[in-house]
Design a protein around this motif. Structure first.
Motif, PDB file in Angstrom:
ATOM      1  N   GLU A 133       4.437   7.111  -3.520  1.00 50.65           N
ATOM      2  CA  GLU A 133       5.286   6.025  -3.045  1.00 50.65           C
ATOM      3  C   GLU A 133       4.550   5.122  -2.052  1.00 50.65           C
ATOM      4  N   ALA A 149      -0.293  -0.238 -10.887  1.00 57.96           N
ATOM      5  CA  ALA A 149       1.060  -0.789 -11.004  1.00 57.96           C
ATOM      6  C   ALA A 149       1.815  -0.163 -12.181  1.00 57.96           C
ATOM      7  N   PRO A 203       5.335   3.615 -10.667  1.00 57.86           N
ATOM      8  CA  PRO A 203       6.522   2.758 -10.531  1.00 57.86           C
ATOM      9  C   PRO A 203       7.308   2.991  -9.249  1.00 57.86           C
ATOM     10  N   ASN A 204       7.045   4.112  -8.554  1.00 57.58           N
ATOM     11  CA  ASN A 204       7.797   4.433  -7.328  1.00 57.58           C
ATOM     12  C   ASN A 204       7.166   3.852  -6.070  1.00 57.58           C
ATOM     13  N   LEU A 205       6.102   3.086  -6.206  1.00 60.49           N
ATOM     14  CA  LEU A 205       5.411   2.559  -5.026  1.00 60.49           C
ATOM     15  C   LEU A 205       6.349   1.736  -4.153  1.00 60.49           C
ATOM     16  N   GLN A 206       6.342   2.086  -2.862  1.00 63.17           N
ATOM     17  CA  GLN A 206       7.095   1.324  -1.865  1.00 63.17           C
ATOM     18  C   GLN A 206       6.160   0.583  -0.909  1.00 63.17           C
ATOM     19  N   LEU A 260       2.614  -5.847 -10.502  1.00 63.81           N
ATOM     20  CA  LEU A 260       3.443  -5.228  -9.466  1.00 63.81           C
ATOM     21  C   LEU A 260       4.889  -5.710  -9.577  1.00 63.81           C
ATOM     22  N   ASN A 317       6.479  -3.889 -12.624  1.00 64.33           N
ATOM     23  CA  ASN A 317       6.562  -2.423 -12.688  1.00 64.33           C
ATOM     24  C   ASN A 317       6.977  -1.743 -11.389  1.00 64.33           C
ATOM     25  N   CYS A 318       6.730  -2.367 -10.241  1.00 69.05           N
ATOM     26  CA  CYS A 318       6.989  -1.709  -8.942  1.00 69.05           C
ATOM     27  C   CYS A 318       8.107  -2.442  -8.211  1.00 69.05           C
ATOM     28  N   HIS A 344      10.509  -1.371  -6.549  1.00 71.26           N
ATOM     29  CA  HIS A 344      10.951  -0.757  -5.285  1.00 71.26           C
ATOM     30  C   HIS A 344      10.012  -1.082  -4.124  1.00 71.26           C
ATOM     31  N   LEU A 345       9.042  -1.932  -4.375  1.00 76.07           N
ATOM     32  CA  LEU A 345       8.035  -2.244  -3.363  1.00 76.07           C
ATOM     33  C   LEU A 345       8.677  -2.845  -2.105  1.00 76.07           C
ATOM     34  N   CYS A 374      11.029  -8.007  -6.547  1.00 72.73           N
ATOM     35  CA  CYS A 374      11.081  -6.892  -5.578  1.00 72.73           C
ATOM     36  C   CYS A 374      12.091  -7.222  -4.485  1.00 72.73           C
TER      37      CYS A 374
END
Length: 620
Positions: free
Chosen positions: A507, A528, A532-535, A553, A556-557, A559-560, A583
């Protein structure tokens, strides 16, 4: 009409106390007076004010720069100013690692310790040595960008250049205040009104709190003004030394009243009252709850009142979570021995910043852990320069339930000592920022500590092959949620691919100042798509980050929350708009020194996305 005699009695007692305090310093005062008279016969008075810049940076808790460079490092505080009075972001200044509250709102954030006194708010420190020991009359701090982080200034009685270290090392607070918001990032000379102390010093410590700042604070130099002889009271001034009178009050104000830990007493000396008033009617648990709101020094003082409260204050349940970091200047072997019987159930222990300059010995630390380590789950030892291989061995043997270990900036631990950490298979968090851990030891740790969720390897310069390390993480550390690889010099797209494939729960990932990563290899696109859980993603100072990476990003991300792309030349306003639209949780976006993102673009984005802090740094 009430009698006036009680008031006269009180005034008499006050006068008597003042006389006693004066008597204690009479000899010293007479000596200073004699020297002052002698100085009148000389061509140059002894108490001419000496002005000096820092000669050397002795110690610090963190810095933005690299261990093998001078850019943005604490070492820039030595010597004359490099930048001041100019304002802006300059590499020749001293910069700490963090700012704002962003680090408190990411997956790697640690829960705070309760019972931290409200007067202690320091997050980082730096210690500076000067050539000549003096009685300080002023301290000037030259701040060149986003000032206002300094919250405490301390002086030490130990001379770092003396061949004969003192039997007792004293620290005195010259000035202290809560963090304040300073309007504007412009340079300033900060000169707080400092307290007079009764010993000469050439060792000054600055403590900072950057939580209210909009960006990294930058310090250029520190100037110490002082005199060689202790200042003598003027005949026009009061005959009472008000510093002596206020000494106890200062102890309370600055939260350092830990002397009670170094003065053990026996319960047999306490009086047992025939009745304890309302305390006799309260359940034991309720009294414990009331006392749980007291700081550690207050508990130690309250324990000296009566046997009933002594029993409550010494109950190990009051010491399940214990932070001694706020009292680092007073903690020593005696303190640990005093607390030993109370800490048999302790689960969280914070000894960060404590024990340096011989205050805690290896044997004293070992004795404490042998009695109190069996239930420990979390152990904070940041900047503990007394630690050696024996200490790490004791930790791994005496703390079988340990899940969190912080050795940040423990740069005195020898490389081979880190092998012992591999014995703690239950570890979930390990902080090795700015340590001398080597590749062999780290591979062993990763192999045996498969429960790791949070790992910090920022500025670990002795690791030769980060691709091999990343491969081992991908194979063994499937539960990893946060990883700090700040300033790792040799990781490539190969290591990133192994990491992204094996650690898909990640994350938070810090790849700031990793120069061997190039967007053209597809490494950031791969991240990316696989994570997918990268914050939080920091790609600081990577010039190759481009629109394709930002668009991946955004796709796919979603939740960033935090993204740092400082320094890229390849990102356009259009891709940033896509990111901000996709995001919805994004709160921090650093586009400093991004050549395509000018102030006009930042103003436009701020207007359209007001919930996002968009940072654009500048240099004049």
């Amino acid at each position: 009409m009430p009698p006036v005699f009680p008031m006269l009695t009180v005034l008499s007692m006050f006068y008597y106390m003042c006389l006693r305090r004066r008597a204690r310093t009479a000899t010293r005062g007479e000596m200073n007076s004699r020297r002052a008279i002698e100085s009148n016969t000389r061509a140059l008075p002894i108490n001419v004010e000496i002005v000096q810049y820092a000669k050397e940076v002795l110690d610090f808790s963190s810095h933005y720069g690299s261990e093998n460079s001078m850019s943005y490092t604490m070492w820039n505080l030595a010597g004359i100013p490099n930048v001041y009075p100019s304002s802006g972001d300059f590499t020749q200044t001293a910069v700490f690692r963090t700012y704002g509250t962003w680090w408190d709102h990411c997956p790697s954030a640690r829960l705070p310790f309760k019972r931290t006194p409200p007067t202690f708010c320091s997050q980082d420190y730096v210690e500076l040595a000067f050539e000549e020991p003096v009685y300080p009359t002023a301290v000037h701090i030259l701040e060149t960008y986003h000032p206002g982080a300094v919250v405490r200034i301390l002086a030490c009685s130990a001379n770092p250049y003396s061949q004969n270290p003192p039997a007792e090392v004293r620290w005195e607070i010259l000035w202290s205040e809560a963090p304040t918001k300073v309007n504007g990032p412009q340079a300033r000379q900060f000169t707080p009104c400092i307290k007079q102390i009764n010993f000469p010093t050439n060792l000054i410590r600055l403590e900072v709190n950057s939580s209210l700042l909009d960006y990294y604070t930058e310090l250029d130099a520190v100037v110490l003004h002082g005199v060689k002889e202790r200042p003598v009271l003027s005949l026009k001034s009061s005959m009472i030394d008000m510093n002596d009178i206020d000494e106890d009050e200062d102890e309370e104000k600055y939260g350092c009243g830990m002397d009670t830990l170094n003065k053990p007493f026996s319960i047999v000396t306490l009086r047992e009252w025939p009745t304890n008033g309302y305390f006799d009617k309260l359940p034991y648990e309720l009294i414990q709850l009331i006392l749980s709101h007291l700081t550690v020094p207050d508990l130690c003082r309250l324990a000296q009142t009566c046997k009933l409260l002594y029993q409550h204050c010494c109950d190990p349940l009051q010491y399940i979570h214990l932070s001694l970091q706020p009292y680092w200047a007073r903690i020593n072997d005696t303190s640990l021995e005093y607390l030993q019987s109370r800490c048999t159930l302790i689960q969280w222990l914070n000894l960060s910043w404590t024990g340096n300059r011989g205050a805690i010995s290896v044997s004293g630390f070992s004795r404490f852990l042998k009695v109190c380590g069996s239930e420990l789950v979390r152990l904070e030892l940041s900047c503990g320069h007394f630690l050696n291989e024996t200490c790490l061995e004791v930790i791994t043997e005496m703390c079988p339930n340990l899940q969190e270990l912080n050795l940040s900036s423990c740069d005195k631990i020898p490389p081979q000592a880190f092998n012992h950490i591999a014995k703690v298979g239950s570890l979930k968090r390990l902080v090795l920022y700015r340590t001398k851990v080597e590749q062999t030891a780290l591979l062993s740790i990763l192999n045996f500590c498969s429960e790791l969720q949070h790992l910090s390897l920022g500025s670990c310069v002795m690791i030769e092959d980060y691709d091999l390390i990343a491969s081992m993480m991908g194979a063994k550390c499937k539960k990893l949620r946060s990883l700090d690889l700040w300033r790792c010099k040799n990781i490539t797209e190969s290591g990133i691919a192994e990491l992204a494939s094996g650690c898909q729960l990640l994350e938070e990932l810090d790849l700031g100042w990793c120069p061997t990563l190039q967007s053209s290899t597809g490494c950031f696109t791969n991240l990316a798509r696989k994570l997918p859980n990268l914050q939080k993603l920091f790609l600081t100072a990577n010039r190759s980050v481009c629109d394709t990476d930002i668009e991946e990003l955004a796709a796919n991300c979603t939740h960033l929350r935090q993204l740092d792309i400082l320094g890229t030349r390849m990102v356009s306003p259009a891709s940033l708009r896509k990111l901000l639209e996709s995001c919805k949780d994004l709160s921090l976006l650093d586009v400093s020194f991004c050549s395509q993102i000018d102030n006009r673009v930042v103003l436009e984005l701020n207007a359209n996305f007001p919930n996002v802090f968009i940072k654009k740094s500048f240099t004049q």
